[in-house]
Design an enzyme around this catalytic site. Structure first.
Site, PDB file in Angstrom:
ATOM      1  N   LEU A 159     -31.169 -12.780 -38.154  1.00 14.17           N
ATOM      2  CA  LEU A 159     -31.261 -11.190 -38.446  1.00 14.17           C
ATOM      3  C   LEU A 159     -30.391 -10.620 -37.131  1.00 14.17           C
ATOM      4  O   LEU A 159     -30.236 -10.951 -35.995  1.00 14.17           O
ATOM      5  CB  LEU A 159     -32.603 -10.870 -38.384  1.00 14.17           C
ATOM      6  CG  LEU A 159     -33.307 -11.176 -39.729  1.00 14.17           C
ATOM      7  CD1 LEU A 159     -34.827 -11.177 -39.438  1.00 14.17           C
ATOM      8  CD2 LEU A 159     -32.809 -10.549 -40.873  1.00 14.17           C
ATOM      9  N   PRO A 160     -30.107  -9.344 -37.409  1.00 11.49           N
ATOM     10  CA  PRO A 160     -29.065  -8.670 -36.436  1.00 11.49           C
ATOM     11  C   PRO A 160     -29.748  -8.024 -34.938  1.00 11.49           C
ATOM     12  O   PRO A 160     -29.059  -8.103 -34.244  1.00 11.49           O
ATOM     13  CB  PRO A 160     -28.480  -7.480 -37.026  1.00 11.49           C
ATOM     14  CG  PRO A 160     -29.518  -7.144 -38.146  1.00 11.49           C
ATOM     15  CD  PRO A 160     -30.102  -8.448 -38.495  1.00 11.49           C
ATOM     16  N   THR A 166     -30.029 -13.894 -32.431  1.00 16.14           N
ATOM     17  CA  THR A 166     -30.176 -13.414 -30.817  1.00 16.14           C
ATOM     18  C   THR A 166     -30.695 -12.234 -30.685  1.00 16.14           C
ATOM     19  O   THR A 166     -30.260 -11.059 -31.060  1.00 16.14           O
ATOM     20  CB  THR A 166     -28.571 -13.463 -30.201  1.00 16.14           C
ATOM     21  OG1 THR A 166     -27.906 -14.501 -30.789  1.00 16.14           O
ATOM     22  CG2 THR A 166     -28.421 -12.965 -28.999  1.00 16.14           C
ATOM     23  N   LYS A 198     -28.568 -18.556 -24.758  1.00 10.89           N
ATOM     24  CA  LYS A 198     -27.697 -17.893 -25.561  1.00 10.89           C
ATOM     25  C   LYS A 198     -27.095 -16.509 -25.058  1.00 10.89           C
ATOM     26  O   LYS A 198     -26.070 -16.115 -25.098  1.00 10.89           O
ATOM     27  CB  LYS A 198     -28.443 -17.567 -26.862  1.00 10.89           C
ATOM     28  CG  LYS A 198     -27.799 -16.668 -27.900  1.00 10.89           C
ATOM     29  CD  LYS A 198     -26.424 -17.130 -28.519  1.00 10.89           C
ATOM     30  CE  LYS A 198     -25.852 -16.262 -29.592  1.00 10.89           C
ATOM     31  NZ  LYS A 198     -24.681 -16.569 -30.022  1.00 10.89           N
ATOM     32  N   LYS A 247     -24.815  -5.147 -27.844  1.00 15.35           N
ATOM     33  CA  LYS A 247     -26.528  -5.483 -27.973  1.00 15.35           C
ATOM     34  C   LYS A 247     -26.631  -6.772 -27.378  1.00 15.35           C
ATOM     35  O   LYS A 247     -27.656  -6.874 -26.617  1.00 15.35           O
ATOM     36  CB  LYS A 247     -26.938  -5.535 -29.619  1.00 15.35           C
ATOM     37  CG  LYS A 247     -28.517  -5.926 -29.712  1.00 15.35           C
ATOM     38  CD  LYS A 247     -28.526  -6.897 -30.796  1.00 15.35           C
ATOM     39  CE  LYS A 247     -28.142  -8.371 -30.638  1.00 15.35           C
ATOM     40  NZ  LYS A 247     -28.201  -9.461 -31.816  1.00 15.35           N
TER      41      LYS A 247
END
Lengths: 304, 307
Positions: free
Chosen positions: A67-68, A97, A173, A242
């Site tokens: 998911l974003p 992430t 990450k 983001k």
């Protein structure tokens, strides 16, 4: 239900090709996304349609999400029709992430319901899925990793398990994405500098990629998406912003000063003020070239 | 000096030199002026100065030679170019350079002029802008020998309200560079403040009142910020000039062995503005970087390409 049944929520730039790969390997995949056309496309390839995240978690034991951003992960995992309300779910794997804070929050809530959690962000982008070369960094339940492995192995090559602490993989990450976000900018600056000095991009990258300045950005991203002027890296500026913002927030929380990181975050924030939030992240190259007064034909389109 | 006031040669009567020369003429100084720009020279003559045909022609009979030039290259040309000062200067004439130049350049040209002519060189950069120049309220920081400084004290009292003898030749420019570090960086800081106030939905023009007597108050908050908030970019200090100064600050920091990350960043933001073709607007125009309309980005790109 056969043990090679999986659930998957989030069929975006990453989730879509991942599920495609799993279906091609004859795995049984139950899917949900608010984007009906993405669902239709995968159903045509053999996926099973479910009408909510909870329905997916009612159907299978092992569920992936891709998911974003953090609020969407929270809603899908813990929300009203969220996975946590499913009756069969035993393993939850988050490929998104979202930063360690959200990862731990969802992990704790799932663990209280007896669901094993794997925090498993990936690196390599849609190209990595297509070429089956994705890298998976995982932390959390080892048992869940083993349950997930047959699915992940249909598109990932490298697996690193970082121990039982959910959230650790997110830190790794974010460190990776900090570098990508930085390299995207700095390679753009090197490109504008070389071009204004009369050097052809092809010559620049031939030398950079044979020498000490090379990176994934200089070897793959720029030659494929910028030098060709196709700007089709398939990763939006907003998402790059983001990721680097998540990294800076975590660094702030942990007490890690980041001199360049702070500036890189500002760069992406600035690019968004120039109307580029929805543009492909590779278009920042044209933005930088435009600032240098370079006559790139479509530099003016950078703000589309 | 025969009369009470020293006789002056004034070279470079533009944005700053113009009002300073006019003020001195008005105070009764005998003044000969030269400017490479005939229009500027004519304007200075209209305010009571006598015109000269070259820097060399300008300095005859002068006690003090005053310079106010836009760049080091211009100072070099005026001094050592054709019909330059070095052909005419004689001790005990003193050169007073009000221009903003690098300390290294200042020391170098001071030594070269002294070697050729025996004359002393004072670097006396000023702060305060054209309006302070006309009103005689400049802040002046000077480098030179005690002897030379003593000879300009009465003059500087007529053009400034704050005069500091910082040290030997070059030290005035060191002080000015550090002042420019503070001012140039603050242009960017205040532009950010205006844009953030607007973006967050407050009446940006209210901020100077909000912070009056608080820690964010100051001359720049009260005088510079309102111009940015009014989107007034009419040139008082050109953006390109601020960039030049900030670049000199970085060079001074490098040669002094220290890091200046904040002003270094401000310099890059000004370079972005100037390279995009906005060098001739006021430094307040740094605000335009933060306006954020995509059409504005296109305009930046196009004006840069048109150059």
């Amino acid at each position: 239900m056969p043990s090679n049944s999986y659930g998957f929520v989030g069929l975006g730039a990453m989730g879509m090709p991942m599920v495609s790969k799993a279906l091609a390997a004859r795995l049984d995949v139950h899917i949900f996304d608010t984007n009906a056309s993405a669902v239709d496309l995968l159903v045509a390839q053999g996926a099973k349609r479910q009408d909510s995240a909870a329905a997916v978690a009612n159907a299978v034991e092992t569920v992936f999400v891709s998911l974003p951003n953090a609020p969407i992960v929270e809603a899908v995992a813990l929300g009203e029709a969220g996975l946590i309300h499913g009756k069969r779910i035993k393993h939850y794997i988050d490929l998104s992430t979202t930063g360690p804070t959200m990862s731990r929050k969802v992990g704790d809530a799932m663990a209280q319901r007896g669901v094993s959690v794997l925090d498993a962000p990936v690196s390599g982008g849609p190209i990595g899925v297509r070429n089956e070369t994705l890298a998976v960094m995982a932390s959390g339940s080892e048992q869940t990793l083993e349950r997930a492995r047959p699915f992940l192995a249909t598109f990932a090559k490298t697996f690193v398990h970082l121990g039982p602490d959910v959230g650790k993989a997110q830190i790794l990450k974010l460190a990776n994405n900090l570098l990508t976000a930085t390299n995207m900018v700095i390679v753009g600056e090197a490109l504008a500098f070389a071009e204004k000095g009369g050097i052809e991009p092809e010559d620049l990258f031939r030398i950079i990629n044979a020498g000490s300045g090379r990176s994934w950005v200089s070897e793959i991203a720029y030659p494929k998406h910028v030098v060709t002027r196709r700007y089709d890296q398939n990763f939006r500026t907003e998402l790059m912003h983001k990721d680097v913002t998540l990294c800076m927030q975590e660094a702030e929380r942990m007490g890690v000063p980041m001199w360049l990181g702070a500036n890189v975050r500002q760069f992406w924030q600035f690019a968004m003020t120039q109307g580029m939030a929805d543009a492909d992240c590779s278009r920042i190259a044209a933005l930088i070239e435009g600032w240098a007064g370079l006559n790139i034909e479509d530099a003016a389109d950078a703000a589309e | 000096m025969t009369s009470g006031k020293p006789r002056l040669a004034y070279i470079g009567v533009g944005l700053m030199g113009g009002p300073m020369a006019a003020r001195l003429a008005g105070l009764g100084y005998k003044l000969r002026v030269f400017d490479a720009d005939a229009g500027r020279q004519a304007a200075a003559m209209a305010s009571g100065a006598v015109g000269a045909t070259s820097p060399k022609d300008c300095v005859e009979d002068a006690d003090l030679v005053l310079l106010n030039l836009p760049s080091q290259a211009a100072v070099e040309t005026v001094v050592f170019g054709q019909a330059g000062l070095s052909d005419a200067l004689l001790s005990p004439q003193i050169v007073v350079d009000f221009s903003t130049v690098s300390p290294d350049f200042c020391r170098s040209i001071g030594l070269r002029v002294q070697a050729v002519t025996g004359c002393e060189w004072i670097d006396a950069p000023v702060s305060g802008g054209p309006s302070a120049a006309g009103e005689g309220t400049l802040t002046i920081m000077a480098g030179g020998s005690d002897w030379a400084i003593a000879r300009i004290r009465c003059l500087v009292q007529d053009i400034g309200r704050q005069f500091t003898h910082v040290g030997q030749t070059g030290m005035g420019s060191v002080a000015k560079m550090i002042a420019q570090l503070v001012v140039g960086t603050n242009y960017a800081v205040l532009a950010e403040a205006v844009r953030l106030a607007e973006a967050a939905g407050m009446d940006a023009a209210l901020l100077p009142e909000c912070v009056k007597y608080g820690h964010a108050d100051g001359v720049l908050m009260q005088q510079l910020y309102p111009r940015i908030a009014a989107h007034d970019f009419a040139p008082r200090a050109y953006a390109r000039q601020l960039l030049k100064d900030l670049d000199m600050v970085q060079e001074l920091a490098r040669s002094s062995g220290t890091a200046t990350p904040m002003s270094g960043q401000a310099a890059q933001l000004f370079r972005l503005l100037v390279t995009a073709g906005h060098g001739d607007i006021d430094g307040t125009g740094i605000y335009r970087l933060y306006e954020g309309a995509p059409s504005h980005l296109t305009a930046i790109g196009e004006s840069a390409r048109a150059q």
